[in-house]
Design a protein around this motif. Sequence first.
Motif, PDB file in Angstrom:
ATOM      1  N   SER A   1       0.793  -1.233   0.000  1.00 26.47           N
ATOM      2  CA  SER A   1       0.000   0.000   0.000  1.00 26.47           C
ATOM      3  C   SER A   1       0.825   1.282   0.000  1.00 26.47           C
ATOM      4  O   SER A   1       0.256   2.372   0.088  1.00 26.47           O
ATOM      5  CB  SER A   1      -0.909   0.009   1.240  1.00 26.47           C
ATOM      6  N   ASP A   2       2.122   1.182  -0.097  1.00 27.58           N
ATOM      7  CA  ASP A   2       2.976   2.362   0.009  1.00 27.58           C
ATOM      8  C   ASP A   2       3.052   3.088  -1.330  1.00 27.58           C
ATOM      9  O   ASP A   2       3.940   2.827  -2.149  1.00 27.58           O
ATOM     10  CB  ASP A   2       4.364   1.958   0.489  1.00 27.58           C
TER      11      ASP A   2
ATOM     12  N   HIS B   1      -5.631   2.489   4.382  1.00 27.63           N
ATOM     13  CA  HIS B   1      -4.832   1.348   3.945  1.00 27.63           C
ATOM     14  C   HIS B   1      -5.510   0.555   2.844  1.00 27.63           C
ATOM     15  O   HIS B   1      -4.898   0.228   1.819  1.00 27.63           O
ATOM     16  CB  HIS B   1      -4.512   0.436   5.129  1.00 27.63           C
ATOM     17  N   HIS B   2      -6.794   0.230   3.019  1.00 27.13           N
ATOM     18  CA  HIS B   2      -7.451  -0.606   2.014  1.00 27.13           C
ATOM     19  C   HIS B   2      -7.624   0.135   0.692  1.00 27.13           C
ATOM     20  O   HIS B   2      -7.646  -0.489  -0.376  1.00 27.13           O
ATOM     21  CB  HIS B   2      -8.797  -1.130   2.522  1.00 27.13           C
ATOM     22  N   MET B   3      -7.710   1.453   0.730  1.00 32.37           N
ATOM     23  CA  MET B   3      -7.823   2.227  -0.504  1.00 32.37           C
ATOM     24  C   MET B   3      -6.500   2.213  -1.259  1.00 32.37           C
ATOM     25  O   MET B   3      -6.464   2.011  -2.484  1.00 32.37           O
ATOM     26  CB  MET B   3      -8.230   3.664  -0.173  1.00 32.37           C
TER      27      MET B   3
ATOM     28  N   ALA C   1      -5.788   0.328  -4.833  1.00 37.61           N
ATOM     29  CA  ALA C   1      -5.280   1.097  -5.968  1.00 37.61           C
ATOM     30  C   ALA C   1      -4.025   0.450  -6.549  1.00 37.61           C
ATOM     31  O   ALA C   1      -3.883   0.308  -7.773  1.00 37.61           O
ATOM     32  CB  ALA C   1      -4.988   2.537  -5.538  1.00 37.61           C
ATOM     33  N   LYS C   2      -3.120   0.046  -5.675  1.00 36.27           N
ATOM     34  CA  LYS C   2      -1.874  -0.568  -6.145  1.00 36.27           C
ATOM     35  C   LYS C   2      -2.139  -1.920  -6.801  1.00 36.27           C
ATOM     36  O   LYS C   2      -1.557  -2.242  -7.843  1.00 36.27           O
ATOM     37  CB  LYS C   2      -0.905  -0.734  -4.975  1.00 36.27           C
ATOM     38  N   SER C   3      -3.039  -2.701  -6.209  1.00 33.06           N
ATOM     39  CA  SER C   3      -3.349  -4.014  -6.768  1.00 33.06           C
ATOM     40  C   SER C   3      -3.966  -3.900  -8.157  1.00 33.06           C
ATOM     41  O   SER C   3      -3.602  -4.643  -9.080  1.00 33.06           O
ATOM     42  CB  SER C   3      -4.304  -4.762  -5.825  1.00 33.06           C
ATOM     43  N   LEU C   4      -4.904  -2.974  -8.336  1.00 38.08           N
ATOM     44  CA  LEU C   4      -5.548  -2.798  -9.638  1.00 38.08           C
ATOM     45  C   LEU C   4      -4.568  -2.253 -10.674  1.00 38.08           C
ATOM     46  O   LEU C   4      -4.534  -2.713 -11.821  1.00 38.08           O
ATOM     47  CB  LEU C   4      -6.734  -1.841  -9.500  1.00 38.08           C
ATOM     48  N   ALA C   5      -3.756  -1.286 -10.274  1.00 39.84           N
ATOM     49  CA  ALA C   5      -2.821  -0.662 -11.212  1.00 39.84           C
ATOM     50  C   ALA C   5      -1.736  -1.630 -11.670  1.00 39.84           C
ATOM     51  O   ALA C   5      -1.289  -1.577 -12.821  1.00 39.84           O
ATOM     52  CB  ALA C   5      -2.193   0.570 -10.576  1.00 39.84           C
ATOM     53  N   GLU C   6      -1.322  -2.528 -10.775  1.00 42.47           N
ATOM     54  CA  GLU C   6      -0.245  -3.452 -11.110  1.00 42.47           C
ATOM     55  C   GLU C   6      -0.756  -4.806 -11.585  1.00 42.47           C
ATOM     56  O   GLU C   6       0.030  -5.736 -11.759  1.00 42.47           O
ATOM     57  CB  GLU C   6       0.669  -3.618  -9.898  1.00 42.47           C
TER      58      GLU C   6
ATOM     59  N   ARG D   1      -6.151   2.162 -14.649  1.00 38.37           N
ATOM     60  CA  ARG D   1      -5.841   3.501 -14.169  1.00 38.37           C
ATOM     61  C   ARG D   1      -6.815   3.777 -13.029  1.00 38.37           C
ATOM     62  O   ARG D   1      -8.031   3.740 -13.215  1.00 38.37           O
ATOM     63  CB  ARG D   1      -5.989   4.525 -15.290  1.00 38.37           C
ATOM     64  N   VAL D   2      -6.299   4.054 -11.856  1.00 36.26           N
ATOM     65  CA  VAL D   2      -7.127   4.154 -10.658  1.00 36.26           C
ATOM     66  C   VAL D   2      -7.148   5.589 -10.165  1.00 36.26           C
ATOM     67  O   VAL D   2      -6.100   6.238 -10.065  1.00 36.26           O
ATOM     68  CB  VAL D   2      -6.595   3.229  -9.538  1.00 36.26           C
TER      69      VAL D   2
END
Length: 373
Positions: free
Chosen positions: A96-97, A141-143, A147-152, A158-159
């Motif tokens: 999440s960083d 954290h969950h946001m 975002a990182k999970s969807l983008a990668e 694109r989030v």
Amino acid sequence: PGAVAIAALGGLGYYMRQRYIDGCRIQLITSDRKTSAIVRQTESEGSLTLRDILYTTCPSLTDPTHALMVPTPYLATGLMQTIYATLRIRLRDRSSDIEYERELLTMEDAATVSLDWYPGIEGRGPIVLVMSGVGGSSQEHHMRALAKSLAESSSAFRVVVVNHRGTAKTPITAARPYDSGFTQDFRSAVAHVRRKNPASKLSAIGFSMGANILTKYIGEEASQCILACAVCVCCPFDISVSGAAMSESNLLNNYVFQPAVMSTLMRAIKRAQHMPVDPTWNIDHERVRNAKRLWELEEELMVKIGGYRDLNDYYVNASCVNYVDNIHIPYLAINTLDDRITPPHGIPMAKFTENPKMALALVPHGGHLGFLT
């Protein structure tokens, strides 16, 4: 005798384990094969309904061997899941960083809404708009993890997180706050993203109160909705039910959820003190300053600013349950049966079999925005 006893205990343990796992199975509620809406049609696959897509591409919700939510052993109850998720909301880890790229929008009433984009992804790919719950923002954290999970992911989404006015350190430029049924800011954000990205497919994900706003928006837009699909997590549907649950005096409300939400909202109210307030709203500012519960702010601010008769009138008009009949896009709701904030008896179960565009995943465990397994 000892060997027999050990074997018997082993058999009993296995039986109890299986019984527990069976109780962790996710139930999918949607239209049957004949009435489920066709949502995709290709030459190679033919006509695919919402039910077909869920059963072929979402094994975590539909496959009997995978559709399980077995909670972390030390977080076995919905209460524990909710408390843990609330306390770790600012956690930063490898999943999440991230640092967003911010864009500011000005609304019709001069309010400012911030859009936080996942950095470094350009082009014409699919875009996911995400919205948090009450008192939340892109910084939870969950946001950030979503975002990182969807983008990668392989789809390289694109989030963009649509922050509620006054949250995430967004400049406060209008006196009116957001509320549980205020859809105009999100509507403006969707229209803005569409104008900037006319060739991209848009979809949306909402959490908790953000899920209520998203669902209400989709119902208001009806057949004109420009989103391709939507997912809503822990949506309250009936605000009066969730309002009553959050007003109860218990461990979760008294020491975790209400203090967390109220501290965020009160900071936003203090930041807005420089804004002139419409005198016709007749706000009791002392009551606002001394408020300890969310319903007190709703009664003094949302009811008066929105022109509602009372708190119940506000709840009725803000609840997305009154708009689900008008949903015309593929829509998936994910709710837990042990949610103390948005209890399951507020979910309009029958609507998910009546509207062929809707599906509901009922998860036995997970609390409110926990889902820790």
